[in-house]
Design an enzyme around this catalytic site. Sequence first.
Site, PDB file in Angstrom:
ATOM      1  NE  ARG A  70      -9.166 -18.090  -4.451  1.00 42.53           N
ATOM      2  CZ  ARG A  70      -8.385 -17.993  -3.444  1.00 42.53           C
ATOM      3  NH1 ARG A  70      -7.141 -18.307  -3.576  1.00 42.53           N
ATOM      4  NH2 ARG A  70      -8.814 -17.586  -2.292  1.00 42.53           N
TER       5      ARG A  70
ATOM      6  CB  CYS B 139      -2.895   5.190  21.449  1.00 41.45           C
ATOM      7  SG  CYS B 139      -3.783   5.043  19.902  1.00 41.45           S
TER       8      CYS B 139
ATOM      9  CE  LYS C  25       0.366 -22.057  -2.260  1.00 43.76           C
ATOM     10  NZ  LYS C  25       0.480 -20.864  -3.092  1.00 43.76           N
TER      11      LYS C  25
ATOM     12  CB  CYS D 192      -5.109   2.075  21.827  1.00 44.73           C
ATOM     13  SG  CYS D 192      -6.286   3.376  22.144  1.00 44.73           S
TER      14      CYS D 192
ATOM     15  CB  CYS E 208      -8.823   4.949  19.780  1.00 45.97           C
ATOM     16  SG  CYS E 208      -7.414   4.955  18.664  1.00 45.97           S
TER      17      CYS E 208
ATOM     18  CG  ASP F  75      -2.093  -0.874   1.054  1.00 43.57           C
ATOM     19  OD1 ASP F  75      -2.912  -0.948   1.955  1.00 43.57           O
ATOM     20  OD2 ASP F  75      -2.191  -1.520  -0.022  1.00 43.57           O
TER      21      ASP F  75
HETATM   22  S1  IVH Z   1      -4.486 -27.653  -3.627  1.00 50.37           S
HETATM   23  C1  IVH Z   1      -7.056 -24.832  -1.292  1.00 50.37           C
HETATM   24  N1  IVH Z   1      -2.290 -27.982  -4.910  1.00 50.37           N
HETATM   25  O1  IVH Z   1      -2.294 -22.430  -4.174  1.00 50.37           O
HETATM   26  C2  IVH Z   1      -7.571 -25.901  -2.107  1.00 50.37           C
HETATM   27  N2  IVH Z   1      -3.111 -25.779  -4.694  1.00 50.37           N
HETATM   28  O2  IVH Z   1      -2.697 -20.768  -1.768  1.00 50.37           O
HETATM   29  C3  IVH Z   1      -6.579 -26.884  -2.476  1.00 50.37           C
HETATM   30  N3  IVH Z   1      -1.762 -24.089  -5.791  1.00 50.37           N
HETATM   31  O3  IVH Z   1      -5.555 -21.370  -4.746  1.00 50.37           O
HETATM   32  C4  IVH Z   1      -5.550 -26.348  -3.349  1.00 50.37           C
HETATM   33  N4  IVH Z   1      -0.228 -25.454  -6.578  1.00 50.37           N
HETATM   34  O4  IVH Z   1      -4.226 -22.034  -6.748  1.00 50.37           O
HETATM   35  C5  IVH Z   1      -3.189 -27.093  -4.481  1.00 50.37           C
HETATM   36  N5  IVH Z   1      -0.356 -28.458  -6.044  1.00 50.37           N
HETATM   37  C6  IVH Z   1      -1.240 -27.574  -5.633  1.00 50.37           C
HETATM   38  C7  IVH Z   1      -1.123 -26.200  -5.898  1.00 50.37           C
HETATM   39  C8  IVH Z   1      -2.092 -25.331  -5.397  1.00 50.37           C
HETATM   40  C9  IVH Z   1      -0.635 -24.198  -6.510  1.00 50.37           C
HETATM   41  C10 IVH Z   1      -2.460 -22.830  -5.496  1.00 50.37           C
HETATM   42  C11 IVH Z   1      -3.943 -22.878  -5.702  1.00 50.37           C
HETATM   43  C12 IVH Z   1      -4.554 -22.301  -4.467  1.00 50.37           C
HETATM   44  C13 IVH Z   1      -3.399 -21.645  -3.835  1.00 50.37           C
HETATM   45  C14 IVH Z   1      -3.593 -21.606  -2.358  1.00 50.37           C
END
Ligand code: IVH
Length: 672
Positions: A138, A400, A117, A423, A430, A32
């Site tokens: 999403r 504060c 991930k 605070c 506040c 921000d």
């Molecule tokens: S499982 C939450 N598997 O991470 C529902 N997510 O921070 C289960 N993502 O919105 C998600 N790789 O877009 C899953 N191997 C993976 C993933 C994965 C990336 C993303 C996904 C989710 C976000 C959550």
Amino acid sequence: MIKNLKEYKKKKKIFLDLNKHYYDLNRPVVDDASYDTLKKDLINFEENNKDIIGDNKVKNIVGYKPSDKFSKVKHDENMLSLDNAFSSEDISDFYKKLNNFLNLDLDTRIELLAEPKIDGISASLKYVNGKYTQGISRGDGNFGEEISENLATIKDIPKVLSNSFKGELIVRGEVYIAKSDFKNLSEKFANPRNAASGSLRQKDSKNTSKIPLKFFAYGTIFKNHDIVEKQSDFLKILKDFGFKINPLSKIINNEHELDLNYKNIETKRASLDYDIDGIVYKVNNFKLQQRLGNLTNSPRWAIAHKFSAEKGISKIKKIEIQVGRTGALTPVAKIDPVNIGGVLVSNATLHNEEEILRKDIRVNDTVIVQRAGDVIPQVVRIDLTKRPKTSKKFIFPQKCPCGFTTVKEFNETTKKYDAVRRCPDKGYECNLITKEKLKHYVSKDAMNIEGLGKKVIENFWNLNLLKLPQDIYKLDFNRISKLEGWGKLSADNLKKSIEKTKKINLDRFIFSLGIRHIGQENAKILARFFKSINNFKKLISRKDQIYTDLIQLDGIGDTQVKSLKNFFINKTNKKVFEQLISQLTILDHIFSKKGKFLNQTFMFTGGMSKMSRSEAKKIVENEGGKVLGSPSKKLNYLISGDSKPTIKKINQAKEIGVKVLNEKDWYRLIDF
Ligand code: IVH
């Protein structure tokens, strides 16, 4: 400082792009403060160059209009986010929670599947009888945008499944751009994820098709769990269907394997042709996943283990004190903007007074700042060799900014005073807390008033248009339409979105009140218990019986009860509450309309061997029933677990004619 028109134009373009990310894509790319600095610089330039700038001043831009390019579609099951783990303690905690919920021995290690991930954009695909019929982004997790055509341009997404599949199948996964492909796009976008997001949201899918998007499929929804038993088997099925699945997933049986895998993938990270930002651990067995279910925003059965944070070096220019909604004073270091992993950081948290003292952090210190995912960047270390000789110790204010002398609360559990200074505001005294409460009230998980974001709240507050939550319902839209950056259309839109949210579910309303220690889950528990706002209103009377009943609810403890009492003892809180409920239509909590326990009430005593109390409760509620805290005439069943049931409760129940079931009867009743 912006020097000339060329620079102004360039920076304005960046600003518009940031706006778009913030308001349209819901994915801010800078913090921000950096956004504010850029905006201020642009406005400054406009002020000093009145003759050169046309109508389209940055000063007049309030926010990027929410996109109406795509139609909104409700997800079959919400697309959630993941809880984060950063350390081995967080992982132990995850195992502990799994075992607690499933009532397993604390040292049990259920099978997990570890998957990289992917740092991309998630999408949900629908197949009917093996044919791709719809693709949704999403969005806010509940509603996504229909981007079927754009997703269809991705080669990794099969249009017809290779193996015939009857009925409806939802496949979820991540859209991403390979690092090698991103090289050609790096002038236009800050990072591959940004580029993927931008391309997916092209109005014309021809433009999407020009960008080499890829897709890894990683999952499905509960409804499709009957195809196979395990997540790992499901990935194989996905592969057979023609999807690309990530080759690095691995079954994990204990912390040792988990650690090895984490380290192995972290070492590979740089050489992979796609960005990953951690490992996702999922309970491998689908039945267990279903039993564990979801919390409000994340599943109980999965967690993201983030890679260690990226770091950058900068200098502290100023230490500011921010006051949060709960009154906590947080010192924030304003630093020279530094790019850390693709995000420009100009603010870093210093946590609390003790942290500043311990590290002896001072203005003008050169510091190492780290940033992990969407967590607020933090100062981790000072480079003392660069400390100027003239530097002085930072003196943490005891007051504060609103004038109240701050306090450190005594924690009854740890028998220590908190590190955080607060605070002592009791209810809207506040200004800083009040503003934060207002921001909370309108926020997405609370009343969700679109167009009334943090910046607008600040602006309206400064203009005296808004001081307390109920003022939202008396806003002078005529005046608003005449404000700089507004117009009739935006004022009308705001009016509409306020009207739209006046009908609100009880749990959301309770959460919106911003009562300390009453988060979304607690608000749901309270809504289930009270059923209607009329019942909830009884809290104002602060009769002891209500609180005695509350404390028996699973998930409500002393802390919550104390906080509710403190809230309703305060005159202003009561007034705000009463005025709000007179303005709103607060809907009764809806219990599932179907289910075999519809309108039936249960109470549990004693522990059970095969499931935790939380799970038993969830089963009752999912089947439309309700769990009571104490035996009463309204009670239908008392379930007595084999381990240490309270005999007094059983006798009481029998006396008033309640059916008492033992653990076995209970399992039979729920076909467990
Ligand atoms: S499982 C939450 N598997 O991470 C529902 N997510 O921070 C289960 N993502 O919105 C998600 N790789 O877009 C899953 N191997 C993976 C993933 C994965 C990336 C993303 C996904 C989710 C976000 C959550």
